[in-house]
Design an enzyme around this catalytic site. Sequence first.
Site, PDB file in Angstrom:
ATOM      1  CE  LYS A   1       2.348  -2.400  -4.414  1.00  0.00           C
ATOM      2  NZ  LYS A   1       2.042  -1.794  -3.018  1.00  0.00           N
TER       3      LYS A   1
ATOM      4  N   GLY B   1      -4.558  -4.176  -3.846  1.00  0.00           N
ATOM      5  CA  GLY B   1      -5.713  -3.110  -4.203  1.00  0.00           C
ATOM      6  C   GLY B   1      -4.688  -1.893  -4.603  1.00  0.00           C
ATOM      7  CG  HIS B   2      -1.948  -2.069  -7.090  1.00  0.00           C
ATOM      8  ND1 HIS B   2      -1.268  -2.419  -7.875  1.00  0.00           N
ATOM      9  CD2 HIS B   2      -1.878  -2.500  -5.756  1.00  0.00           C
ATOM     10  CE1 HIS B   2      -0.323  -3.212  -7.371  1.00  0.00           C
ATOM     11  NE2 HIS B   2      -0.716  -3.260  -5.929  1.00  0.00           N
TER      12      HIS B   2
ATOM     13  CG  ASP C   1      -1.814  -1.185   1.043  1.00  0.00           C
ATOM     14  OD1 ASP C   1      -2.096  -1.763   0.143  1.00  0.00           O
ATOM     15  OD2 ASP C   1      -2.227  -1.604   2.349  1.00  0.00           O
TER      16      ASP C   1
ATOM     17  CB  SER D   1       5.753  13.538   2.337  1.00  0.00           C
ATOM     18  OG  SER D   1       5.616  14.291   1.150  1.00  0.00           O
TER      19      SER D   1
ATOM     20  CB  THR E   1       1.762 -12.060   0.331  1.00  0.00           C
ATOM     21  OG1 THR E   1       0.951 -12.828  -0.747  1.00  0.00           O
ATOM     22  CG2 THR E   1       2.897 -11.692  -0.483  1.00  0.00           C
TER      23      THR E   1
ATOM     24  CD  GLN F   1       0.480  -8.845  -2.482  1.00  0.00           C
ATOM     25  OE1 GLN F   1       1.386  -9.527  -3.509  1.00  0.00           O
ATOM     26  NE2 GLN F   1      -0.521  -8.472  -3.041  1.00  0.00           N
TER      27      GLN F   1
HETATM   28  P1  GDP Z   1      -0.796   0.376  -3.543  1.00  0.00           P
HETATM   29  O1  GDP Z   1      -1.377  -0.983  -3.219  1.00  0.00           O
HETATM   30  O2  GDP Z   1       0.518   0.304  -3.377  1.00  0.00           O
HETATM   31  O3  GDP Z   1      -1.252   0.718  -5.040  1.00  0.00           O
HETATM   32  O4  GDP Z   1      -1.269   1.539  -2.643  1.00  0.00           O
HETATM   33  P2  GDP Z   1      -2.950   1.717  -2.103  1.00  0.00           P
HETATM   34  O5  GDP Z   1      -3.646   2.391  -3.388  1.00  0.00           O
HETATM   35  O6  GDP Z   1      -3.367   0.241  -1.535  1.00  0.00           O
HETATM   36  O7  GDP Z   1      -2.955   2.723  -1.131  1.00  0.00           O
HETATM   37  C1  GDP Z   1      -2.251   3.962  -1.226  1.00  0.00           C
HETATM   38  C2  GDP Z   1      -3.384   4.962  -0.591  1.00  0.00           C
HETATM   39  O8  GDP Z   1      -2.808   6.458  -0.724  1.00  0.00           O
HETATM   40  C3  GDP Z   1      -4.538   5.093  -2.116  1.00  0.00           C
HETATM   41  O9  GDP Z   1      -5.638   5.397  -1.209  1.00  0.00           O
HETATM   42  C4  GDP Z   1      -3.975   6.457  -2.502  1.00  0.00           C
HETATM   43  O10 GDP Z   1      -5.188   7.009  -3.362  1.00  0.00           O
HETATM   44  C5  GDP Z   1      -3.642   7.118  -1.707  1.00  0.00           C
HETATM   45  N1  GDP Z   1      -2.294   8.044  -2.096  1.00  0.00           N
HETATM   46  C6  GDP Z   1      -1.224   7.550  -2.964  1.00  0.00           C
HETATM   47  N2  GDP Z   1      -0.489   8.846  -2.874  1.00  0.00           N
HETATM   48  C7  GDP Z   1      -0.686   9.770  -2.025  1.00  0.00           C
HETATM   49  C8  GDP Z   1       0.003  10.767  -1.502  1.00  0.00           C
HETATM   50  O11 GDP Z   1       0.959  11.198  -1.903  1.00  0.00           O
HETATM   51  N3  GDP Z   1      -0.718  11.628  -0.611  1.00  0.00           N
HETATM   52  C9  GDP Z   1      -1.867  11.123  -0.135  1.00  0.00           C
HETATM   53  N4  GDP Z   1      -2.483  11.502   0.950  1.00  0.00           N
HETATM   54  N5  GDP Z   1      -2.382  10.170  -0.527  1.00  0.00           N
HETATM   55  C10 GDP Z   1      -1.934   8.951  -1.487  1.00  0.00           C
HETATM   56  P1  IMO Z   2      -0.862  -4.248  -2.130  1.00  0.00           P
HETATM   57  O1  IMO Z   2      -0.694  -4.516  -3.784  1.00  0.00           O
HETATM   58  C1  IMO Z   2      -0.905  -4.664   2.089  1.00  0.00           C
HETATM   59  C2  IMO Z   2      -1.167  -8.706   3.570  1.00  0.00           C
HETATM   60  C3  IMO Z   2      -2.305  -9.157   4.338  1.00  0.00           C
HETATM   61  C4  IMO Z   2      -1.675 -10.134   5.173  1.00  0.00           C
HETATM   62  C5  IMO Z   2      -0.511 -10.794   4.351  1.00  0.00           C
HETATM   63  C6  IMO Z   2      -0.993 -12.248   3.602  1.00  0.00           C
HETATM   64  O2  IMO Z   2      -2.196  -3.363  -2.335  1.00  0.00           O
HETATM   65  O3  IMO Z   2      -0.026  -3.254  -1.569  1.00  0.00           O
HETATM   66  P2  IMO Z   2      -2.535 -12.784   1.703  1.00  0.00           P
HETATM   67  O4  IMO Z   2      -4.105 -12.416   1.273  1.00  0.00           O
HETATM   68  O5  IMO Z   2      -1.550 -12.376   0.754  1.00  0.00           O
HETATM   69  O6  IMO Z   2      -2.348 -14.288   1.726  1.00  0.00           O
HETATM   70  O7  IMO Z   2      -2.138 -12.009   2.862  1.00  0.00           O
HETATM   71  O8  IMO Z   2      -0.516  -9.968   3.205  1.00  0.00           O
HETATM   72  N1  IMO Z   2      -1.191  -8.288   2.010  1.00  0.00           N
HETATM   73  C7  IMO Z   2      -1.237  -6.955   1.741  1.00  0.00           C
HETATM   74  N2  IMO Z   2      -1.109  -5.787   2.802  1.00  0.00           N
HETATM   75  N3  IMO Z   2      -1.000  -4.705   0.722  1.00  0.00           N
HETATM   76  C8  IMO Z   2      -1.125  -5.675  -0.089  1.00  0.00           C
HETATM   77  O9  IMO Z   2      -1.427  -5.456  -1.332  1.00  0.00           O
HETATM   78  C9  IMO Z   2      -1.281  -6.813   0.462  1.00  0.00           C
HETATM   79  N4  IMO Z   2      -1.670  -8.059   0.031  1.00  0.00           N
HETATM   80  C10 IMO Z   2      -1.511  -8.832   1.006  1.00  0.00           C
HETATM   81  O10 IMO Z   2      -3.089  -8.200   4.979  1.00  0.00           O
HETATM   82  O11 IMO Z   2      -1.141  -9.434   6.205  1.00  0.00           O
HETATM   83 MG    MG Z   3      -2.787  -1.624  -1.976  1.00  0.00          MG
END
Ligand code: GDP
Ligand code: IMO
Ligand code: MG
Length: 418
Positions: free
Chosen positions: A15, A39-40, A12, A328, A235, A220
């Site tokens: 990416k 979840g991207h 998270d 940041s 994972t 991840q």
């Molecule tokens: P990913 O799994 O690495 O693609 O990241 P996620 O989408 O799960 O989580 C990142 C969260 O932070 C999302 O809700 C984005 O919309 C949000 N986000 C991304 N970059 C920024 C940032 O620079 N500032 C803030 N406040 N939110 C951000």
């Molecule tokens: P993105 O790509 C954050 C975590 C789960 C759990 C562990 C194992 O959005 O960054 P799994 O279902 O993979 O067997 O769970 O890994 N986990 C993540 N945490 N971002 C993710 O993906 C994750 N995918 C798995 O919460 O701790």
């Molecule tokens: Mg994510």
Amino acid sequence: MVDVILGLQWGDEGKGKIVDVLTPDYDVIARFQGGPNAGHTLEFEGKKFVLRSVPSGIFQDEKINVIGNGVVIDPVLFRSEAEDLQKSGQELFSRLKISKKAHLILPTHRLLDLAAESAKGEGKIGTTGKGIGPAYTDKTGRNGLRVGDILENFEEKYQNVIEKHKKLLAQYNFSYSLQQTEAAFFEAIEFIKQFELIDSEYFINQQLAAGKRILAEGAQGTMLDIDFGSYPFVTSSNTVCAGACTGLGVSPKQIGEVYGIFKAYCTRVGSGPFPTELFDADGDTMRTTGYEFGSVTGRPRRCGWIDLVALRYAIMINGVSALIMMKSDVLDEFTTIKACVAYEWNGKRIENLPFEINKNIKPIYKEIRGWSKNTDNISAEKDFPKEFSAYISFLEKELNVPIKMVSVGPDRAQTILR
Ligand code: GDP
Ligand code: IMO
Ligand code: MG
């Protein structure tokens, strides 16, 4: 060359947003591991999308997106994600190709994931419940079904595996019914047949030979890697750079830039060690301001200060050549920011991650003065508050890799190149 973008913390990091920002520079965007546990999130032009299995280059015309062999696909979740994208106006059939060697997540994999988690009780991993562990277990155990299998005698192959799974499920005291889920599963299999199912290793290497640029999108993060993460709270795939080679079929010699993404602080969802975790008001501020709730499960994310010991480790394992700092802006209101520069472990100062990351580890912090100004509307480095620039320089010195991009908000436009 294949440039790789991957998370350096526990996932998270942002990416999805950065893949979308970088997509104009590439011809092909490819996912190489993980599945719908990812979840991207992408935000642009007032719209927000959360992608699970589809690569984050999907919103831009004339780019090819590939789901590589290292990915595990849940046909039902994939279908609903793809149909949502089609409803929003994206032309998927021409833009998305799927590797025949990607493994399928079967309905029973999800049940096995849930059953194993509930049997673990207190020691549960806190998985996303999407069947990821059991699907990769079948892959390495040589029982798995792959996307290419759907093209011939699939029902028979499916029944063979399901019989094995039923025996496994019988060992858990777990009640379930497969009837409805199986109907949806087989409908989703028919849906997948409409896509171009490819030998993605040939496709990717042909693109490389033709001089095309490829961006490999990690899911991840390094601390969730099956080999190098905080095992067993990880994972089931290789989230590190090497995973891009095995998950796409490219030689390590073809890897170009390795972009490592990190948050200016740190988060984690699910169980497992997290040395810099905060249980106080500072942690709550990060969660509220950063909206730190899982994009897949909605679970509140655990929040804490940046951990430079873990980051240095992740940079080493991945050979990171450029860093990207995210979120940041979430620290804008902090008058003091802390960064963990080393650990105290059994009374000693250590700078490496020990074999077991556990409660015996205490973070040693360096305190840094905050900038106490809004940064989310800044569009050029010259407008950075001086304390903010000092934080960036401090991190670059500690990590020994340049920070090439800074993200100050969720929107595509809130990105500053350096
Ligand atoms: P990913 O799994 O690495 O693609 O990241 P996620 O989408 O799960 O989580 C990142 C969260 O932070 C999302 O809700 C984005 O919309 C949000 N986000 C991304 N970059 C920024 C940032 O620079 N500032 C803030 N406040 N939110 C951000
Ligand atoms: P993105 O790509 C954050 C975590 C789960 C759990 C562990 C194992 O959005 O960054 P799994 O279902 O993979 O067997 O769970 O890994 N986990 C993540 N945490 N971002 C993710 O993906 C994750 N995918 C798995 O919460 O701790
Ligand atoms: Mg994510």
